[in-house]
Design a protein around this motif. Structure first.
Motif, PDB file in Angstrom:
ATOM      1  N   ILE A   3      52.484  35.245  21.005  1.00 58.71           N
ATOM      2  CA  ILE A   3      51.942  35.889  22.211  1.00 58.71           C
ATOM      3  C   ILE A   3      51.779  37.376  21.915  1.00 58.71           C
ATOM      4  CG2 ILE A   3      52.324  36.402  24.658  1.00 58.71           C
ATOM      5  CD1 ILE A   3      52.093  33.447  24.218  1.00 58.71           C
ATOM      6  N   GLY A   4      50.609  37.895  22.227  1.00 56.42           N
ATOM      7  CA  GLY A   4      50.354  39.313  22.003  1.00 56.42           C
ATOM      8  C   GLY A   4      49.591  39.913  23.158  1.00 56.42           C
ATOM      9  N   ARG A   5      49.164  41.141  22.948  1.00 54.49           N
ATOM     10  CA  ARG A   5      48.357  41.811  23.971  1.00 54.49           C
ATOM     11  C   ARG A   5      47.244  42.592  23.282  1.00 54.49           C
ATOM     12  NH1 ARG A   5      52.909  44.737  23.487  1.00 54.49           N
ATOM     13  NH2 ARG A   5      52.716  46.940  23.059  1.00 54.49           N
ATOM     14  N   ALA A   6      46.161  42.731  23.999  1.00 54.20           N
ATOM     15  CA  ALA A   6      45.006  43.451  23.482  1.00 54.20           C
ATOM     16  C   ALA A   6      44.588  44.492  24.500  1.00 54.20           C
ATOM     17  CB  ALA A   6      43.857  42.484  23.210  1.00 54.20           C
ATOM     18  N   LYS A   7      43.983  45.546  23.990  1.00 55.11           N
ATOM     19  CA  LYS A   7      43.393  46.544  24.882  1.00 55.11           C
ATOM     20  C   LYS A   7      42.106  47.056  24.249  1.00 55.11           C
ATOM     21  CE  LYS A   7      46.912  49.916  23.479  1.00 55.11           C
ATOM     22  NZ  LYS A   7      47.945  50.804  23.989  1.00 55.11           N
ATOM     23  N   PHE A   8      41.240  47.565  25.106  1.00 52.76           N
ATOM     24  CA  PHE A   8      39.941  48.039  24.648  1.00 52.76           C
ATOM     25  C   PHE A   8      40.080  49.378  23.934  1.00 52.76           C
ATOM     26  CE2 PHE A   8      38.706  45.079  27.987  1.00 52.76           C
ATOM     27  CZ  PHE A   8      37.719  44.373  27.328  1.00 52.76           C
ATOM     28  N   GLU A  22      32.525  47.346  25.756  1.00 48.50           N
ATOM     29  CA  GLU A  22      32.351  47.090  24.325  1.00 48.50           C
ATOM     30  C   GLU A  22      33.343  46.049  23.841  1.00 48.50           C
ATOM     31  OE1 GLU A  22      32.788  50.446  21.775  1.00 48.50           O
ATOM     32  OE2 GLU A  22      31.002  51.434  22.522  1.00 48.50           O
ATOM     33  N   GLY A  23      32.903  45.205  22.904  1.00 46.86           N
ATOM     34  CA  GLY A  23      33.763  44.185  22.322  1.00 46.86           C
ATOM     35  C   GLY A  23      34.650  44.705  21.205  1.00 46.86           C
ATOM     36  N   ALA A  24      35.089  45.947  21.298  1.00 47.69           N
ATOM     37  CA  ALA A  24      36.015  46.533  20.315  1.00 47.69           C
ATOM     38  C   ALA A  24      37.394  46.607  20.961  1.00 47.69           C
ATOM     39  CB  ALA A  24      35.549  47.927  19.902  1.00 47.69           C
ATOM     40  N   LEU A  25      38.314  45.802  20.425  1.00 46.81           N
ATOM     41  CA  LEU A  25      39.674  45.773  20.956  1.00 46.81           C
ATOM     42  C   LEU A  25      40.662  46.020  19.826  1.00 46.81           C
ATOM     43  CD1 LEU A  25      38.001  43.161  22.434  1.00 46.81           C
ATOM     44  CD2 LEU A  25      40.023  43.361  23.830  1.00 46.81           C
ATOM     45  N   LYS A  26      41.880  46.284  20.226  1.00 40.47           N
ATOM     46  CA  LYS A  26      42.979  46.297  19.277  1.00 40.47           C
ATOM     47  C   LYS A  26      44.041  45.373  19.837  1.00 40.47           C
ATOM     48  CE  LYS A  26      44.495  50.831  20.915  1.00 40.47           C
ATOM     49  NZ  LYS A  26      44.896  52.168  20.505  1.00 40.47           N
ATOM     50  N   VAL A  27      44.640  44.591  18.931  1.00 40.86           N
ATOM     51  CA  VAL A  27      45.572  43.542  19.329  1.00 40.86           C
ATOM     52  C   VAL A  27      46.919  43.784  18.672  1.00 40.86           C
ATOM     53  CG1 VAL A  27      45.996  41.054  19.300  1.00 40.86           C
ATOM     54  CG2 VAL A  27      43.681  41.903  19.535  1.00 40.86           C
ATOM     55  N   SER A  28      47.989  43.530  19.429  1.00 42.75           N
ATOM     56  CA  SER A  28      49.344  43.671  18.903  1.00 42.75           C
ATOM     57  C   SER A  28      50.154  42.414  19.176  1.00 42.75           C
ATOM     58  CB  SER A  28      50.053  44.861  19.537  1.00 42.75           C
ATOM     59  OG  SER A  28      51.393  44.917  19.087  1.00 42.75           O
ATOM     60  N   PHE A  29      50.805  41.928  18.130  1.00 39.13           N
ATOM     61  CA  PHE A  29      51.761  40.841  18.275  1.00 39.13           C
ATOM     62  C   PHE A  29      53.165  41.336  17.934  1.00 39.13           C
ATOM     63  CE2 PHE A  29      47.741  38.701  17.571  1.00 39.13           C
ATOM     64  CZ  PHE A  29      47.764  37.750  18.570  1.00 39.13           C
ATOM     65  N   PRO A  87      54.539  48.114  18.720  1.00 36.06           N
ATOM     66  CA  PRO A  87      53.534  49.167  18.786  1.00 36.06           C
ATOM     67  C   PRO A  87      52.454  49.078  17.710  1.00 36.06           C
ATOM     68  CG  PRO A  87      55.476  50.001  17.689  1.00 36.06           C
ATOM     69  CD  PRO A  87      55.792  48.589  18.118  1.00 36.06           C
ATOM     70  N   PHE A  88      52.463  48.040  16.878  1.00 36.39           N
ATOM     71  CA  PHE A  88      51.513  47.941  15.779  1.00 36.39           C
ATOM     72  C   PHE A  88      50.282  47.163  16.206  1.00 36.39           C
ATOM     73  CE2 PHE A  88      55.818  48.096  14.039  1.00 36.39           C
ATOM     74  CZ  PHE A  88      55.738  49.303  13.353  1.00 36.39           C
ATOM     75  N   TYR A  89      49.120  47.795  16.123  1.00 32.02           N
ATOM     76  CA  TYR A  89      47.862  47.193  16.557  1.00 32.02           C
ATOM     77  C   TYR A  89      46.920  47.003  15.379  1.00 32.02           C
ATOM     78  CZ  TYR A  89      48.900  47.780  21.515  1.00 32.02           C
ATOM     79  OH  TYR A  89      49.451  47.674  22.759  1.00 32.02           O
ATOM     80  N   ASN A  90      46.104  45.946  15.468  1.00 31.50           N
ATOM     81  CA  ASN A  90      45.053  45.684  14.486  1.00 31.50           C
ATOM     82  C   ASN A  90      43.734  45.520  15.219  1.00 31.50           C
ATOM     83  OD1 ASN A  90      46.605  45.527  12.000  1.00 31.50           O
ATOM     84  ND2 ASN A  90      47.543  43.721  12.918  1.00 31.50           N
ATOM     85  N   GLY A  91      42.668  45.806  14.508  1.00 30.65           N
ATOM     86  CA  GLY A  91      41.340  45.704  15.094  1.00 30.65           C
ATOM     87  C   GLY A  91      40.927  44.271  15.367  1.00 30.65           C
ATOM     88  N   TYR A  92      40.219  44.081  16.451  1.00 29.57           N
ATOM     89  CA  TYR A  92      39.667  42.799  16.862  1.00 29.57           C
ATOM     90  C   TYR A  92      38.283  43.124  17.398  1.00 29.57           C
ATOM     91  CZ  TYR A  92      39.340  38.297  19.335  1.00 29.57           C
ATOM     92  OH  TYR A  92      38.958  37.054  19.780  1.00 29.57           O
ATOM     93  N   ASN A  93      37.273  42.946  16.553  1.00 28.66           N
ATOM     94  CA  ASN A  93      35.916  43.378  16.868  1.00 28.66           C
ATOM     95  C   ASN A  93      35.006  42.176  17.078  1.00 28.66           C
ATOM     96  OD1 ASN A  93      36.292  46.343  16.376  1.00 28.66           O
ATOM     97  ND2 ASN A  93      36.949  45.519  14.403  1.00 28.66           N
TER      98      ASN A  93
END
Length: 178
Positions: A94-99, A105-112, A115-121
């Motif tokens: 389970i994670g969370r994403a934010k724009f 825009e379909g550019a998000l960053k996701v964290s599982f 505080p560490f986020y990765n790109g989700y484009n």
């Protein structure tokens, strides 16, 4: 030539070689154009993973899906799961994403992981929001998602052609078993 000059030249050559090696081996950052305008409400819900570039968390998983829903704080809840045939059990994250630049825009960053986020484009999506092509921050991460577990050949070929043009190794895709 004296010993100090030789040492300096060797050191300079080593630094130059190290720089070349680093630049050759570092991951290439993917800076794709993303879907704009993007409609989050149409995107929410369950998606099936049709294909992926394999990585540690998903290695060996089948029946992979992701479900997206809104959190009260404005972020997006991400529920990823897949079945490990080797361990004969379901794996869930389970994670969370934010724009990145806003919901248009379909550019998000996701964290599982905290505080560490990765790109989700979201770089391609069909007008009916039934199939999507997703790129990560670099050329190691790519997914083809669908509302169904299969994808029409025309859309598949369009997504693969685009990914190849962007530098992705589409021959390394794992086609998810459902």
């Amino acid at each position: 030539m004296n010993i100090d000059k030789k040492k300096s030249l060797l050191l300079l050559a080593a630094v130059a070689l190290g720089t070349v090696a680093y630049n050759a081996l570092k991951p290439v950052i993917s800076r794709p154009d993303v879907v704009d305008p993007f409609d989050l409400d149409k995107y929410l819900g369950k998606w099936f993973e049709i294909a992926r570039l394999d990585f540690r968390w998903e290695k060996g998983l089948s029946q992979v899906s992701a479900e997206y829903s809104k959190n009260k704080n404005g972020t997006i809840r991400v529920n990823n799961q897949g079945y490990s045939e080797e361990k004969e059990q379901w794996k869930q994250s389970i994670g969370r994403a934010k724009f990145v630049n806003g919901p248009h825009e379909g550019a998000l960053k996701v964290s599982f992981f905290g505080p560490f986020y990765n790109g989700y484009n979201i770089v391609k999506i069909t007008p009916d929001y039934k199939y999507a092509l997703i790129f990560g921050d670099n050329l190691d991460y790519m997914w083809i998602l669908g509302r169904d577990t299969t994808i029409p050949e025309k859309i598949r070929n369009e997504f693969l052609t685009y990914a190849l043009q962007c530098g992705y190794e589409t021959g390394n895709l794992v086609w998810t078993k459902h």
